[in-house]
Design a protein around this motif. Structure first.
Motif, PDB file in Angstrom:
ATOM      1  N   HIS A  83      52.780   9.698  21.121  1.00 36.08           N
ATOM      2  CA  HIS A  83      52.545  11.135  21.175  1.00 36.08           C
ATOM      3  C   HIS A  83      52.091  11.489  22.594  1.00 36.08           C
ATOM      4  CE1 HIS A  83      50.985  15.098  20.454  1.00 36.08           C
ATOM      5  NE2 HIS A  83      51.656  15.099  19.308  1.00 36.08           N
ATOM      6  N   ALA A  92      50.199  13.720  23.824  1.00 33.48           N
ATOM      7  CA  ALA A  92      48.807  14.148  24.002  1.00 33.48           C
ATOM      8  C   ALA A  92      47.837  12.973  24.056  1.00 33.48           C
ATOM      9  CB  ALA A  92      48.400  15.107  22.879  1.00 33.48           C
ATOM     10  N   PHE A  93      48.315  11.758  23.723  1.00 28.30           N
ATOM     11  CA  PHE A  93      47.453  10.579  23.706  1.00 28.30           C
ATOM     12  C   PHE A  93      48.159   9.464  24.466  1.00 28.30           C
ATOM     13  CE2 PHE A  93      46.114  13.185  20.272  1.00 28.30           C
ATOM     14  CZ  PHE A  93      44.742  13.029  20.225  1.00 28.30           C
ATOM     15  N   SER A 133      46.351   5.583  20.644  1.00 30.69           N
ATOM     16  CA  SER A 133      47.653   6.203  20.873  1.00 30.69           C
ATOM     17  C   SER A 133      48.394   6.183  19.553  1.00 30.69           C
ATOM     18  CB  SER A 133      48.438   5.499  21.989  1.00 30.69           C
ATOM     19  OG  SER A 133      48.672   4.134  21.678  1.00 30.69           O
ATOM     20  N   GLU A 186      52.155  19.573  18.054  1.00 25.24           N
ATOM     21  CA  GLU A 186      51.411  19.348  19.297  1.00 25.24           C
ATOM     22  C   GLU A 186      50.330  18.287  19.146  1.00 25.24           C
ATOM     23  OE1 GLU A 186      49.968  22.891  21.168  1.00 25.24           O
ATOM     24  OE2 GLU A 186      51.864  23.944  20.865  1.00 25.24           O
ATOM     25  N   ARG A 187      49.844  18.096  17.934  1.00 20.22           N
ATOM     26  CA  ARG A 187      48.850  17.064  17.638  1.00 20.22           C
ATOM     27  C   ARG A 187      49.517  16.019  16.752  1.00 20.22           C
ATOM     28  NH1 ARG A 187      44.596  16.804  20.587  1.00 20.22           N
ATOM     29  NH2 ARG A 187      43.350  15.978  18.908  1.00 20.22           N
TER      30      ARG A 187
END
Length: 176
Positions: A7, A9-10, A149, A158-159
């Motif tokens: 992802h 974001a991570f 992650s 998004e998350r």
């Protein structure tokens, strides 16, 4: 085997590649996972006997989501040290969430250099989760710095949300 993607974001540990596969068997799923790269930078406990665990997703965890056309689905969590758990949902996220007793999976974990493989055979004896299914293959990785992650075939939000129906992308027929 499918290549999973982290992802965005991570951030994922540098140099790590994650793969997962699934095959159907009569009343069971065969799950395969493979990590390649700097394993010394990850939290990977030594292999051990199969035993029930809780909150496995808080560290390195291999997962599968089995989704029926009716919206019911199951979540299977497995760790390299032999811990496992499963949950059954009537619909997206917590609707009807309950423990799903699949019995102890057969696990085979091998670590050789910069490669870790885990093969699992998990019984699926739930009539609602047999027949034509969509499967989501996911992995949570904990780095030695204790950062997580989140890896999947797709990340529709998004998350990270492995429960999201659009993350279940593998068509599979699970025979009774």
């Amino acid at each position: 085997m499918f290549a999973l993607i982290p992802h965005p974001a991570f951030p994922a540990p540098r140099g790590l590649a994650v793969f997962a596969g699934v095959r159907a068997m009569a009343g069971a799923l065969g799950l395969s996972y493979r990590l390649e790269g700097p394993l010394h930078d990850l939290v990977l406990p030594d292999a051990g006997p199969a035993r029930r665990g809780v909150d496995l997703w808080r560290s390195t965890c291999f997962e599968a989501f089995v989704r029926a056309p009716c919206g019911a689905y199951g979540e299977i969590n497995l760790t390299p040290d032999g811990a496992y758990c499963a949950y059954r949902f009537d619909a997206y996220r917590r609707v009807g969430a309950r423990d799903w007793d699949l019995g102890a999976p057969a696990l085979d974990v091998v670590r050789a250099g910069d490669v870790l493989t885990m093969d699992a055979q998990v019984r699926v004896q739930d009539p609602a989760l047999q027949g034509r299914m969509k499967v989501g293959l996911t992995v949570v990785i904990q780095s030695a710095a204790h950062e997580l992650s989140f890896w999947a075939l797709a990340h529709p939000l998004e998350r990270p949300d492995f429960h999201h129906p659009e993350g279940c992308m593998v068509d599979l027929e699970i025979p009774a």
